[in-house]
Design a protein around this motif. Structure first.
Motif, PDB file in Angstrom:
ATOM      1  N   LEU A  32      42.330  49.983  42.389  1.00 14.99           N
ATOM      2  CA  LEU A  32      41.983  48.950  41.426  1.00 14.99           C
ATOM      3  C   LEU A  32      42.121  49.472  40.004  1.00 14.99           C
ATOM      4  O   LEU A  32      41.769  50.619  39.701  1.00 14.99           O
ATOM      5  N   HIS A  33      42.591  48.601  39.136  1.00 17.23           N
ATOM      6  CA  HIS A  33      42.898  48.980  37.756  1.00 17.23           C
ATOM      7  C   HIS A  33      42.021  48.258  36.746  1.00 17.23           C
ATOM      8  O   HIS A  33      41.605  48.836  35.749  1.00 17.23           O
ATOM      9  N   GLN A  34      41.708  46.994  37.009  1.00 17.31           N
ATOM     10  CA  GLN A  34      40.968  46.214  36.020  1.00 17.31           C
ATOM     11  C   GLN A  34      40.214  45.084  36.712  1.00 17.31           C
ATOM     12  O   GLN A  34      40.558  44.655  37.826  1.00 17.31           O
ATOM     13  N   GLY A  35      39.155  44.624  36.061  1.00 18.82           N
ATOM     14  CA  GLY A  35      38.385  43.526  36.601  1.00 18.82           C
ATOM     15  C   GLY A  35      38.040  42.512  35.535  1.00 18.82           C
ATOM     16  O   GLY A  35      37.893  42.847  34.350  1.00 18.82           O
ATOM     17  N   HIS A  36      37.914  41.260  35.941  1.00 22.92           N
ATOM     18  CA  HIS A  36      37.508  40.187  35.037  1.00 22.92           C
ATOM     19  C   HIS A  36      36.688  39.170  35.824  1.00 22.92           C
ATOM     20  O   HIS A  36      37.221  38.488  36.711  1.00 22.92           O
ATOM     21  N   MET A  37      35.366  39.124  35.571  1.00 20.95           N
ATOM     22  CA  MET A  37      34.456  38.208  36.240  1.00 20.95           C
ATOM     23  C   MET A  37      34.557  38.336  37.770  1.00 20.95           C
ATOM     24  O   MET A  37      34.300  39.400  38.289  1.00 20.95           O
ATOM     25  N   GLN A  38      34.998  37.311  38.486  1.00 23.96           N
ATOM     26  CA  GLN A  38      35.049  37.404  39.947  1.00 23.96           C
ATOM     27  C   GLN A  38      36.367  37.981  40.465  1.00 23.96           C
ATOM     28  O   GLN A  38      36.586  38.046  41.676  1.00 23.96           O
ATOM     29  N   TRP A  39      37.233  38.429  39.559  1.00 21.97           N
ATOM     30  CA  TRP A  39      38.571  38.876  39.950  1.00 21.97           C
ATOM     31  C   TRP A  39      38.745  40.373  39.762  1.00 21.97           C
ATOM     32  O   TRP A  39      38.242  40.967  38.807  1.00 21.97           O
ATOM     33  N   LEU A  40      39.530  40.981  40.670  1.00 28.91           N
ATOM     34  CA  LEU A  40      39.946  42.367  40.551  1.00 28.91           C
ATOM     35  C   LEU A  40      41.472  42.428  40.575  1.00 28.91           C
ATOM     36  O   LEU A  40      42.122  41.611  41.237  1.00 28.91           O
ATOM     37  N   PHE A  41      42.018  43.404  39.874  1.00 28.11           N
ATOM     38  CA  PHE A  41      43.469  43.565  39.786  1.00 28.11           C
ATOM     39  C   PHE A  41      43.825  44.991  40.186  1.00 28.11           C
ATOM     40  O   PHE A  41      43.199  45.956  39.736  1.00 28.11           O
ATOM     41  N   ASP A  42      44.839  45.130  41.056  1.00 28.35           N
ATOM     42  CA  ASP A  42      45.247  46.465  41.463  1.00 28.35           C
ATOM     43  C   ASP A  42      46.281  47.030  40.495  1.00 28.35           C
ATOM     44  O   ASP A  42      46.640  46.391  39.494  1.00 28.35           O
ATOM     45  N   HIS A  43      46.769  48.227  40.805  1.00 33.03           N
ATOM     46  CA  HIS A  43      47.675  48.924  39.873  1.00 33.03           C
ATOM     47  C   HIS A  43      49.015  48.211  39.724  1.00 33.03           C
ATOM     48  O   HIS A  43      49.749  48.466  38.775  1.00 33.03           O
ATOM     49  N   GLU A  44      49.332  47.320  40.659  1.00 29.33           N
ATOM     50  CA  GLU A  44      50.569  46.551  40.573  1.00 29.33           C
ATOM     51  C   GLU A  44      50.360  45.172  39.943  1.00 29.33           C
ATOM     52  O   GLU A  44      51.293  44.369  39.877  1.00 29.33           O
ATOM     53  N   GLY A  45      49.129  44.894  39.525  1.00 32.63           N
ATOM     54  CA  GLY A  45      48.832  43.631  38.876  1.00 32.63           C
ATOM     55  C   GLY A  45      48.455  42.511  39.827  1.00 32.63           C
ATOM     56  O   GLY A  45      48.253  41.373  39.393  1.00 32.63           O
ATOM     57  N   ARG A  46      48.346  42.810  41.115  1.00 34.80           N
ATOM     58  CA  ARG A  46      47.979  41.781  42.078  1.00 34.80           C
ATOM     59  C   ARG A  46      46.507  41.436  41.948  1.00 34.80           C
ATOM     60  O   ARG A  46      45.663  42.324  41.776  1.00 34.80           O
ATOM     61  N   ARG A  47      46.183  40.150  42.078  1.00 35.52           N
ATOM     62  CA  ARG A  47      44.819  39.662  41.875  1.00 35.52           C
ATOM     63  C   ARG A  47      44.108  39.421  43.204  1.00 35.52           C
ATOM     64  O   ARG A  47      44.702  38.936  44.160  1.00 35.52           O
ATOM     65  N   TYR A  48      42.807  39.758  43.228  1.00 34.05           N
ATOM     66  CA  TYR A  48      41.988  39.572  44.419  1.00 34.05           C
ATOM     67  C   TYR A  48      40.677  38.889  44.046  1.00 34.05           C
ATOM     68  O   TYR A  48      40.071  39.202  43.014  1.00 34.05           O
ATOM     69  N   LEU A  49      40.217  37.979  44.891  1.00 36.92           N
ATOM     70  CA  LEU A  49      38.895  37.391  44.745  1.00 36.92           C
ATOM     71  C   LEU A  49      37.893  38.369  45.355  1.00 36.92           C
ATOM     72  O   LEU A  49      37.957  38.680  46.540  1.00 36.92           O
ATOM     73  N   ASP A  50      36.978  38.844  44.530  1.00 36.30           N
ATOM     74  CA  ASP A  50      36.043  39.876  44.961  1.00 36.30           C
ATOM     75  C   ASP A  50      34.791  39.232  45.559  1.00 36.30           C
ATOM     76  O   ASP A  50      33.942  38.719  44.829  1.00 36.30           O
ATOM     77  N   LEU A  51      34.656  39.289  46.877  1.00 36.89           N
ATOM     78  CA  LEU A  51      33.489  38.742  47.549  1.00 36.89           C
ATOM     79  C   LEU A  51      32.474  39.823  47.921  1.00 36.89           C
ATOM     80  O   LEU A  51      31.519  39.550  48.650  1.00 36.89           O
ATOM     81  N   PHE A  52      32.661  41.037  47.412  1.00 34.17           N
ATOM     82  CA  PHE A  52      31.738  42.120  47.745  1.00 34.17           C
ATOM     83  C   PHE A  52      31.062  42.708  46.509  1.00 34.17           C
ATOM     84  O   PHE A  52      30.026  43.338  46.599  1.00 34.17           O
ATOM     85  N   ALA A  53      31.665  42.521  45.348  1.00 31.72           N
ATOM     86  CA  ALA A  53      31.048  42.882  44.063  1.00 31.72           C
ATOM     87  C   ALA A  53      30.546  44.322  44.012  1.00 31.72           C
ATOM     88  O   ALA A  53      29.449  44.593  43.525  1.00 31.72           O
ATOM     89  N   GLY A  54      31.364  45.246  44.490  1.00 34.87           N
ATOM     90  CA  GLY A  54      30.940  46.639  44.465  1.00 34.87           C
ATOM     91  C   GLY A  54      29.663  46.841  45.258  1.00 34.87           C
ATOM     92  O   GLY A  54      28.757  47.559  44.832  1.00 34.87           O
ATOM     93  N   ILE A  55      29.583  46.224  46.433  1.00 39.95           N
ATOM     94  CA  ILE A  55      28.419  46.218  47.320  1.00 39.95           C
ATOM     95  C   ILE A  55      27.234  45.549  46.616  1.00 39.95           C
ATOM     96  O   ILE A  55      26.211  46.170  46.321  1.00 39.95           O
ATOM     97  N   ALA A  56      27.394  44.282  46.318  1.00 38.64           N
ATOM     98  CA  ALA A  56      26.332  43.438  45.741  1.00 38.64           C
ATOM     99  C   ALA A  56      25.811  43.972  44.413  1.00 38.64           C
ATOM    100  O   ALA A  56      24.641  43.789  44.077  1.00 38.64           O
ATOM    101  N   THR A  57      26.681  44.603  43.646  1.00 42.06           N
ATOM    102  CA  THR A  57      26.251  45.261  42.409  1.00 42.06           C
ATOM    103  C   THR A  57      26.675  44.507  41.155  1.00 42.06           C
ATOM    104  O   THR A  57      25.901  44.394  40.200  1.00 42.06           O
TER     105      THR A  57
END
Length: 450
Positions: free
Chosen positions: A41-66
């Motif tokens: 992972l490279h960057q995050g914005h609110m509920q979204w995470l972005f990997d090193h290739e720029g792909r976006r993921y919906l984060d349903l785990f939030a760094g283990i509820a953090t």
């Protein structure tokens, strides 16, 4: 995938394979990674995470509820940046305004009776099987999940008692828990009474009668078990258990590390949903939205008893931590995140219940707000855990389609959903659609293998 107008920066650090090589060479193997090809992972914005290739993921785990209020939340980020230019660290031997301001704001969120307790000076502590309270030698005895127990002396004075689990346990049915979704097990309870609760209370009484002295130090419980997969107790159980503990001189401790700060939706603290007021509350994780901090809230008598020696923490009350924690509380209130958590969480639970009714391998859907567990089984009748390799395949498929889940349970048989509280109903619908697709693929693989 729902739209997102945030554009991540271009990744310009080490190549993926080089990072993986360094990790394997220098990082402890105890720090496990998810997925066959681990995410970088490279960057995050609110509920979204972005990997090193720029792909976006919906984060349903939030760094283990953090990450409660969202990755890089602008209000929290701005507060941290401002304090970085003013004062990073002083140690607790000096005063600075941030700690006083934060303590006042944090304790205002807790009921006044919490400050009226008595330090027991007793020894034995009771905890639930399936509970997770840490991995240090002091707390590991309270953690009752085998995968998180280490081979070293621990557990002196810690006594486990039966987990009042209405899906996996011997008693429970479809009127037992405080959730928009009930278990599919049948229940003979009438309105206002819970036979399962009564049976589990008898087990709790048996523990008190056989495993501990007449006077005990206390009882610790998560309002909803986190690592064990959002396990909920029968309505009314915790209230009766607290009364039994106090009759024996013990204090009642609510471990709000995962349930606190609005995650259960209707209440700011998980214990409020049980109609109880604990004597001690422990908090961490979402308290700092990822900034490493924690707190224990209790009465002056208990706190002063610890000052009889000279406990000291170099980083206690750190200016950065207090400013970040204060900004998190402001964001929860100003952004209406607790209300959003209840609305989106209820919607998500009800949609996931539809999948449970459609797929034989979903045994249970449970939780409150945005603390949700989906327990996977071989079949609904046996309730035996779905094999780990099959769960991993579903887990991988969801990731490939852009949704990140967590895993938990004694056998890692439960998908854990604990996203940032800012997710939308559109995000929830996308997650359900992805999960449905992954379950369909699993069904097709199973049919093809026969």
């Amino acid at each position: 995938m729902p739209p997102c107008d945030f554009v991540p920066e271009k990744y310009e650090s080490y190549p993926y394979e080089h990072v993986l090589k360094i990790r394997r060479q220098y990082v402890s193997p105890s720090l496990i990674l998810y997925y066959k090809r681990p995410l970088m992972l490279h960057q995050g914005h609110m509920q979204w995470l972005f990997d090193h290739e720029g792909r976006r993921y919906l984060d349903l785990f939030a760094g283990i509820a953090t990450v409660g209020v969202g990755h890089c939340h602008p209000k929290v980020t701005a507060a941290a940046q401002k304090q970085l230019g003013r004062l990073w660290h002083t140690a607790s031997v000096y005063m600075h305004p941030a700690i006083q301001e934060y303590m006042e704001k944090l304790t205002s969120r807790l009921p006044d009776p919490l400050k009226k307790v008595i330090y027991t000076r007793n020894f034995d502590i009771i905890c639930f099987r399936g509970g997770y309270h840490g991995g240090s030698p002091s707390t590991m005895g309270l953690t009752s999940i085998g995968n998180y127990k280490h081979v070293l002396p621990n557990g002196s004075g810690c006594q486990t008692t039966m987990l009042p689990d209405v899906f996996n346990g011997p008693w429970g049915g479809n009127q037992c828990r405080d959730s928009p979704v009930q278990t599919i097990r049948k229940c003979s309870c009438s309105p206002g009474s819970c036979h399962a609760k009564d049976h589990y209370i008898e087990q709790f009484k048996d523990t008190l009668a056989t495993c501990v002295p007449k006077k005990i130090a206390g009882f610790i419980a998560e309002p909803i078990q986190g690592v064990n997969g959002a396990v909920q107790y029968p309505v009314g159980f915790l209230k009766e258990a607290f009364e039994l503990v106090r009759e024996r001189g013990g204090v009642c401790i609510a471990d709000e590390v995962q349930t606190g700060f609005g995650r259960t939706g209707r209440h700011f603290w998980g214990f409020e949903g049980h109609g109880v007021v604990p004597d001690i509350v422990t908090v961490a994780k979402a308290i700092g939205n990822g900034f490493p901090m924690a707190a224990v809230i209790t009465k002056a008598e208990i706190a002063s008893s610890l000052a009889q020696g000279l406990p000291f923490n170099t980083f206690g009350g750190n200016p950065m931590a207090c400013v970040v924690g204060s900004a998190v509380l402001d964001a929860i209130e100003e952004d209406g995140l607790q209300k959003n958590c209840e609305a989106v969480g209820t919607h998500l639970l009800l949609e996931l219940a539809k999948l449970r009714d459609e797929f034989e391998i979903i045994g249970d859907v449970r939780g409150k707000g945005l603390m949700i567990g989906i327990q996977m089984v071989k079949d609904k009748e046996s309730r035996q855990p779905l094999p780990a390799e099959e769960i991993s395949e579903i887990f991988e498929d969801c990731k490939d389609m852009g949704v990140l889940f967590g895993k938990g349970g004694i056998h890692f048989q439960t998908f854990r959903i604990k996203p940032p509280l800012c997710i939308t109903k559109e995000d929830a619908d996308f997650a359900v659609e992805v999960f449905h697709a992954a379950l369909t693929r699993h069904k097709e693989r199973t049919a093809a293998a026969k």
